[in-house]
Design an enzyme around this catalytic site. Sequence first.
Site, PDB file in Angstrom:
ATOM      1  N   HIS A  48     -16.921  -3.386  12.753  1.00 57.79           N
ATOM      2  CA  HIS A  48     -16.904  -2.682  14.043  1.00 57.79           C
ATOM      3  C   HIS A  48     -17.948  -3.192  15.033  1.00 57.79           C
ATOM      4  O   HIS A  48     -17.953  -2.748  16.184  1.00 57.79           O
ATOM      5  CB  HIS A  48     -17.075  -1.178  13.823  1.00 57.79           C
ATOM      6  CG  HIS A  48     -15.860  -0.544  13.219  1.00 57.79           C
ATOM      7  ND1 HIS A  48     -14.631  -0.587  13.814  1.00 57.79           N
ATOM      8  CD2 HIS A  48     -15.674   0.137  12.057  1.00 57.79           C
ATOM      9  CE1 HIS A  48     -13.737   0.044  13.053  1.00 57.79           C
ATOM     10  NE2 HIS A  48     -14.350   0.490  11.978  1.00 57.79           N
ATOM     11  N   ARG A  73     -20.479  -6.616   5.912  1.00 58.24           N
ATOM     12  CA  ARG A  73     -19.138  -6.027   5.874  1.00 58.24           C
ATOM     13  C   ARG A  73     -18.182  -6.947   6.625  1.00 58.24           C
ATOM     14  O   ARG A  73     -18.377  -7.247   7.800  1.00 58.24           O
ATOM     15  CB  ARG A  73     -19.118  -4.633   6.498  1.00 58.24           C
ATOM     16  CG  ARG A  73     -17.720  -4.024   6.456  1.00 58.24           C
ATOM     17  CD  ARG A  73     -17.720  -2.532   6.626  1.00 58.24           C
ATOM     18  NE  ARG A  73     -17.921  -2.070   7.984  1.00 58.24           N
ATOM     19  CZ  ARG A  73     -17.645  -0.832   8.395  1.00 58.24           C
ATOM     20  NH1 ARG A  73     -17.161   0.059   7.536  1.00 58.24           N
ATOM     21  NH2 ARG A  73     -17.882  -0.471   9.635  1.00 58.24           N
ATOM     22  N   ASP A  87     -20.008 -18.822   1.782  1.00 57.17           N
ATOM     23  CA  ASP A  87     -20.569 -20.153   2.025  1.00 57.17           C
ATOM     24  C   ASP A  87     -21.795 -20.111   2.940  1.00 57.17           C
ATOM     25  O   ASP A  87     -22.706 -20.926   2.784  1.00 57.17           O
ATOM     26  CB  ASP A  87     -19.503 -21.086   2.616  1.00 57.17           C
ATOM     27  CG  ASP A  87     -18.571 -21.660   1.556  1.00 57.17           C
ATOM     28  OD1 ASP A  87     -18.840 -21.475   0.353  1.00 57.17           O
ATOM     29  OD2 ASP A  87     -17.572 -22.304   1.925  1.00 57.17           O
ATOM     30  N   GLU A 152     -11.777   4.747   1.631  1.00 64.01           N
ATOM     31  CA  GLU A 152     -11.909   5.551   2.851  1.00 64.01           C
ATOM     32  C   GLU A 152     -10.556   6.019   3.381  1.00 64.01           C
ATOM     33  O   GLU A 152     -10.354   6.116   4.583  1.00 64.01           O
ATOM     34  CB  GLU A 152     -12.670   4.762   3.921  1.00 64.01           C
ATOM     35  CG  GLU A 152     -12.186   3.329   4.121  1.00 64.01           C
ATOM     36  CD  GLU A 152     -13.017   2.555   5.123  1.00 64.01           C
ATOM     37  OE1 GLU A 152     -13.853   3.144   5.821  1.00 64.01           O
ATOM     38  OE2 GLU A 152     -12.808   1.340   5.234  1.00 64.01           O
ATOM     39  N   ASP A 178     -13.558   7.308   8.356  1.00 62.90           N
ATOM     40  CA  ASP A 178     -12.138   6.978   8.176  1.00 62.90           C
ATOM     41  C   ASP A 178     -11.450   7.961   7.237  1.00 62.90           C
ATOM     42  O   ASP A 178     -10.297   8.334   7.455  1.00 62.90           O
ATOM     43  CB  ASP A 178     -11.986   5.542   7.660  1.00 62.90           C
ATOM     44  CG  ASP A 178     -12.117   4.538   8.790  1.00 62.90           C
ATOM     45  OD1 ASP A 178     -11.334   4.623   9.749  1.00 62.90           O
ATOM     46  OD2 ASP A 178     -13.022   3.697   8.731  1.00 62.90           O
TER      47      ASP A 178
HETATM   48  O1  LIG Z   1     -15.396   5.393   7.557  1.00 71.96           O
HETATM   49  C1  LIG Z   1     -16.618   5.241   7.709  1.00 71.96           C
HETATM   50  O2  LIG Z   1     -17.426   6.182   7.785  1.00 71.96           O
HETATM   51  C2  LIG Z   1     -17.099   3.863   7.746  1.00 71.96           C
HETATM   52  O3  LIG Z   1     -16.475   2.980   7.246  1.00 71.96           O
HETATM   53  C3  LIG Z   1     -18.312   3.579   8.547  1.00 71.96           C
HETATM   54  C4  LIG Z   1     -17.902   3.445   9.994  1.00 71.96           C
HETATM   55  O4  LIG Z   1     -17.087   2.335  10.137  1.00 71.96           O
HETATM   56  C5  LIG Z   1     -19.105   3.319  10.871  1.00 71.96           C
HETATM   57  O5  LIG Z   1     -18.987   2.213  11.652  1.00 71.96           O
HETATM   58  C6  LIG Z   1     -19.245   4.487  11.747  1.00 71.96           C
HETATM   59  O6  LIG Z   1     -20.358   4.353  12.569  1.00 71.96           O
END
Ligand SMILES: O=C(O)C(=O)C[C@H](O)[C@@H](O)CO
Length: 266
Positions: A48, A73, A87, A152, A178
């Site tokens: 993100h 991530r 790598d 998630e 999520d």
């Molecule tokens: O679902 C979540 O919680 C995450 O995976 C973390 C979020 O992606 C995070 O970026 C929220 O700030």
Amino acid sequence: MNMPHNAFKAALNNRATQYGIWAGFATGYAAEIVATTGYDWMLIDGEHAPNTVPGVLAQLQAVAPYSTTPVVRAVTGDANLIKQLLDIGAQTLMIPMVETAEQAATLVRAMRYPPHGIRGVGGGLTRATRWDAVPDYLNTAHEQLCLIVQVESRLGVENVEAIAAVEGVDAVFIGPADLSIGLGHAGNPGHPEVQERIQHAVKATLAAGKACGILAPNEEDARRYQGWGCQFIAVAIDISLLRQSATATLARYRTPATEQAPSRTY
Ligand SMILES: O=C(O)C(=O)C[C@H](O)[C@@H](O)CO
């Protein structure tokens, strides 16, 4: 030179709680500042935050002198992206939205060389091998690599026992944002149904003998999840810290009537 030691992986095996911070500024300069603050691990967010592979490399190089271990991530579990991230020297990868054991097993194979997997050989071209300065990298790399799969979604939690049991999965990381939206409780990870699913996922992961982690910028949440057995907890998000601190500082000089409520942390 020796293979770089993955202190994060070693600490997971020791079952010690690891406190982490989300790093979302996508620059080496900001990542280095975060690394000076002493967290056990930091999440370089390629999902993100606006990160590219060269951008992640710059952050790995910036934080290398510090004790904070980087966790990267990836935006997807694509095997070619995993190859590039390994790598450039990422040793711990977190892959979002893993929903089945088959998906998890495919990720394990992407992290390993044949005959155990499908990772291509970059050899002396790569920072991972320190440009061939690490002896026997091909046979020993897996010892320092760590795979974290994110659970998630409703389906992911339903399959969490099988996902966590996959050989080569080192840890499960629960994504409350999520998961809560997927369960129909957008922005409300504290909803009882979400909390029940989180606790179930933690228990199942621990029962499989794997480490469990979670994002919990709210202290009460973090302590509850720690009590449930989470061993690595992201207790802060750098961007939120900046915004909260900047907002609160300004608020001290503004009249209360003009103030806005502080933003949510996630
Ligand atoms: O679902 C979540 O919680 C995450 O995976 C973390 C979020 O992606 C995070 O970026 C929220 O700030």
